[in-house]
Design an enzyme around this catalytic site. Structure first.
Site, short mmCIF file in Angstrom:
data_model
loop_
_atom_site.label_atom_id
_atom_site.label_comp_id
_atom_site.label_asym_id
_atom_site.label_seq_id
_atom_site.Cartn_x
_atom_site.Cartn_y
_atom_site.Cartn_z
N ARG A 3 0.82 -1.23 0.00
CA ARG A 3 0.00 0.00 0.00
C ARG A 3 0.85 1.28 0.00
O ARG A 3 0.38 2.35 0.39
CB ARG A 3 -0.98 0.03 1.17
CG ARG A 3 -1.96 -1.11 1.15
CD ARG A 3 -3.18 -0.83 2.00
NE ARG A 3 -4.12 -1.92 1.88
CZ ARG A 3 -4.09 -3.02 2.63
NH1 ARG A 3 -3.18 -3.14 3.58
NH2 ARG A 3 -4.98 -3.97 2.46
N GLU A 59 11.05 18.56 -23.98
CA GLU A 59 10.22 18.93 -22.82
C GLU A 59 10.67 20.28 -22.25
O GLU A 59 9.86 21.04 -21.71
CB GLU A 59 10.28 17.85 -21.73
CG GLU A 59 9.74 16.47 -22.14
CD GLU A 59 8.20 16.32 -22.10
OE1 GLU A 59 7.49 17.33 -21.92
OE2 GLU A 59 7.72 15.17 -22.25
N ARG A 67 -2.91 21.49 -14.25
CA ARG A 67 -1.79 20.59 -14.60
C ARG A 67 -1.85 20.11 -16.05
O ARG A 67 -0.84 19.73 -16.62
CB ARG A 67 -1.75 19.40 -13.63
CG ARG A 67 -0.53 18.53 -13.84
CD ARG A 67 -0.26 17.53 -12.75
NE ARG A 67 0.93 16.76 -13.07
CZ ARG A 67 1.62 16.04 -12.21
NH1 ARG A 67 1.26 15.98 -10.94
NH2 ARG A 67 2.70 15.37 -12.58
N GLU A 109 -4.22 16.81 -11.47
CA GLU A 109 -4.66 17.22 -12.81
C GLU A 109 -6.18 17.38 -12.92
O GLU A 109 -6.83 16.78 -13.77
CB GLU A 109 -4.14 16.23 -13.87
CG GLU A 109 -4.14 16.85 -15.26
CD GLU A 109 -3.37 16.02 -16.30
OE1 GLU A 109 -2.22 15.64 -16.04
OE2 GLU A 109 -3.92 15.82 -17.38
N HIS A 147 1.09 11.21 -27.77
CA HIS A 147 0.72 9.88 -27.27
C HIS A 147 0.13 9.03 -28.40
O HIS A 147 0.36 7.82 -28.47
CB HIS A 147 -0.24 9.98 -26.09
CG HIS A 147 0.45 10.42 -24.83
ND1 HIS A 147 -0.23 10.67 -23.66
CD2 HIS A 147 1.75 10.67 -24.56
CE1 HIS A 147 0.64 11.04 -22.73
NE2 HIS A 147 1.84 11.06 -23.25
N ASN A 189 0.67 18.98 -20.55
CA ASN A 189 0.50 18.05 -21.67
C ASN A 189 0.57 18.74 -23.02
O ASN A 189 0.14 18.18 -24.03
CB ASN A 189 -0.86 17.33 -21.54
CG ASN A 189 -0.92 16.49 -20.28
OD1 ASN A 189 0.09 15.93 -19.86
ND2 ASN A 189 -2.10 16.42 -19.66
N HIS A 218 1.19 16.87 -26.14
CA HIS A 218 1.14 15.44 -25.80
C HIS A 218 -0.07 14.70 -26.37
O HIS A 218 -0.05 13.48 -26.47
CB HIS A 218 1.18 15.26 -24.27
CG HIS A 218 2.54 15.49 -23.68
ND1 HIS A 218 3.22 16.67 -23.81
CD2 HIS A 218 3.34 14.68 -22.94
CE1 HIS A 218 4.38 16.58 -23.18
NE2 HIS A 218 4.48 15.38 -22.65
N LYS A 228 7.53 23.45 -13.24
CA LYS A 228 6.64 22.30 -13.05
C LYS A 228 6.13 22.27 -11.60
O LYS A 228 4.96 21.99 -11.34
CB LYS A 228 7.35 20.99 -13.41
CG LYS A 228 6.41 19.79 -13.25
CD LYS A 228 6.82 18.57 -14.03
CE LYS A 228 5.75 17.47 -13.87
NZ LYS A 228 6.07 16.24 -14.57
N HIS A 276 9.84 9.48 -26.66
CA HIS A 276 8.73 10.30 -26.15
C HIS A 276 8.95 11.77 -26.51
O HIS A 276 8.04 12.44 -27.02
CB HIS A 276 8.62 10.12 -24.63
CG HIS A 276 7.56 10.97 -24.01
ND1 HIS A 276 6.22 10.78 -24.26
CD2 HIS A 276 7.64 12.02 -23.16
CE1 HIS A 276 5.51 11.68 -23.58
NE2 HIS A 276 6.35 12.44 -22.91
N LYS A 331 3.70 11.76 -11.01
CA LYS A 331 2.94 10.87 -11.90
C LYS A 331 3.76 9.62 -12.13
O LYS A 331 4.91 9.71 -12.60
CB LYS A 331 2.68 11.55 -13.25
CG LYS A 331 1.46 12.42 -13.28
CD LYS A 331 1.17 12.81 -14.73
CE LYS A 331 0.00 13.76 -14.82
NZ LYS A 331 -0.22 14.23 -16.20
#
Ligand code: NAD
Ligand code: GLY
Length: 362
Positions: A118, A182, A245, A241, A256, A249, A252, A231, A269, A140
């Site tokens: 956990r 980025e 946030r 998000e 993606h 992206n 992105h 960031k 990426h 993330k």
């Protein structure tokens, strides 16, 4: 060494440090000891990074798992090998997982840390530029599903991030430019990041191009610090998000889809992101939400840093659109686009005509 604090508002401003500097790998356990009570560490790395930097993290209290290298291995099966190893070495709840590598290792190790018993302490030691400016910051963590990128994951903040800039000298030029993609993203979104500071990253990138390409240590430190602070400012206000946030992206939504439709192997990426940023600038220019001048300046910056802007293959346009529509950035069945506006600002829109969206997809 530079140190910045990432604070998360929703967690009563609980914070963690990012250390940035050269040679930090020589003292990792000294830095870590102030931020975790762990007695044992599982270091997650891959078969490229381990021979380069594994030795630095060896200690009587650390065990290693060395995963195969590549985005195609960022999946549940490979991630579960981290869990198997943690159980095998009897990692306890107060112990910690350390990610030593790029964004793929960071995302997978962080996800494993978030679910093992956990949740146990997690430490990021990013070794690519992309990971130092982006993926190690903000919590993330995820793996890919064959139906989509980063579809299974958590928000799970590390206890400390240690970015040793010396590791960037062993990066290939292709991977360095992947990180720069980025970096440029932050320049295009800076004025929407709600930072207390005014960096003018766009101008910084123009004025220091040679030093950045030559990896001049002081400029590199400054660049990484600026990106992490920008960031951090966004993540502070919107960790999970719910709104702001999403600006991270930028580019992105296209990226993606490109990554997925090319099997995660053709483009890195960052390459997919720079192509995605070019496509979104084209889109904004077509719908006249930015001036000719800003459009030309932005494309020139991408060009000057020699970032990938062209898609080499033909995609089925409907399939491309459907893949974008199955991304996490979709809400109420509408695709959210982060569109550039003047002066390094962005805005989120979800009512863009499909023909405009696909204008660059042949
Ligand atoms: P990567 O982790 O695949 O690393 C790129 C390559 O560089 C790999 O071959 C790796 O083994 C190698 N490498 C790593 N460090 C090295 C070093 N110091 N010297 C030589 N080689 C080295 O890719 P990446 O660009 O670091 O990360 C991309 C991943 O990050 C993607 O999966 C992306 O989805 C994810 N990402 C996550 C976030 C987030 O917020 N969590 C943000 C951006 C990207
Ligand atoms: N890279 C996008 C984010 O961290 O939110």
């Amino acid at each position: 060494m530079d140190k910045i604090e990432i604070k998360i508002k929703a967690q009563k401003e609980s914070s963690y440090p990012i250390l940035i500097g050269s040679g930090l790998l020589n003292k990792v356990y000294d830095y870590i000891s102030d931020y975790t009570d762990a007695k044992k560490f599982l270091v997650v790395t891959n078969d490229t990074v381990y021979p380069l930097y594994g030795e630095k993290l060896k200690s009587e209290n650390s065990e290693f798992i060395i995963l195969p290298d590549g985005e195609i291995y960022k999946n549940m099966d490979v991630m579960s090998r981290i869990i198997d190893k943690a159980l095998e070495i009897k990692l306890e709840r107060k112990d910690a997982i350390i990610a030593l590598g790029g964004g793929v290792i960071g995302d997978m190790a962080g996800f494993a840390a978030s679910i093992y018993q956990r949740g146990i302490d997690f430490i990021q030691i990013p070794t690519t530029l992309l990971a130092q400016v982006d993926s190690s910051v903000g919590g993330k963590v995820a793996v890919n599903h064959f139906l989509g990128k980063n579809m299974i994951g958590s928000f799970y903040q590390p206890k400390i991030v240690i970015s040793d800039t010396n590791t960037l000298y062993t990066l290939s030029q292709r991977q360095y430019k992947t990180g720069l993609s980025e970096v440029l993203k932050y320049a295009f979104i800076e004025k929407s990041c709600m930072s207390m500071n005014n960096y003018n990253l766009f101008d910084f990138l123009i004025n220091n191009k040679k030093e950045i390409m030559d990896k001049e240590p002081q400029i590199l430190n400054k660049l990484i610090k600026i990106c992490c602070e920008l960031k951090g400012s966004v993540v502070n206000k919107d960790e999970k998000e719910k709104g702001l946030r999403a600006i991270l992206n930028f580019g992105h939504t296209y990226a993606h889809a490109i990554e997925k439709l090319t099997g995660y192997e053709k483009y890195t990426h960052g390459e997919a992101v720079s192509i995605g940023m070019k496509l979104i600038f084209d889109l904004a220019h077509s719908v006249e939400s930015i001036s000719d001048k800003y459009y030309n300046d932005a494309i020139k910056l991408l060009y000057d840093y020699d970032l990938k802007m062209d898609i080499e293959e033909h995609f089925d346009r409907d399939e491309f659109y459907n893949v974008m529509a199955s991304d996490k950035k979709v809400s109420d069945s509408k695709i959210n686009f982060v569109l550039p506006e003047e002066n390094y600002k962005v805005v989120i829109k979800n009512n863009i005509d499909k023909n405009f969206v696909l204008q660059g997809i042949k």
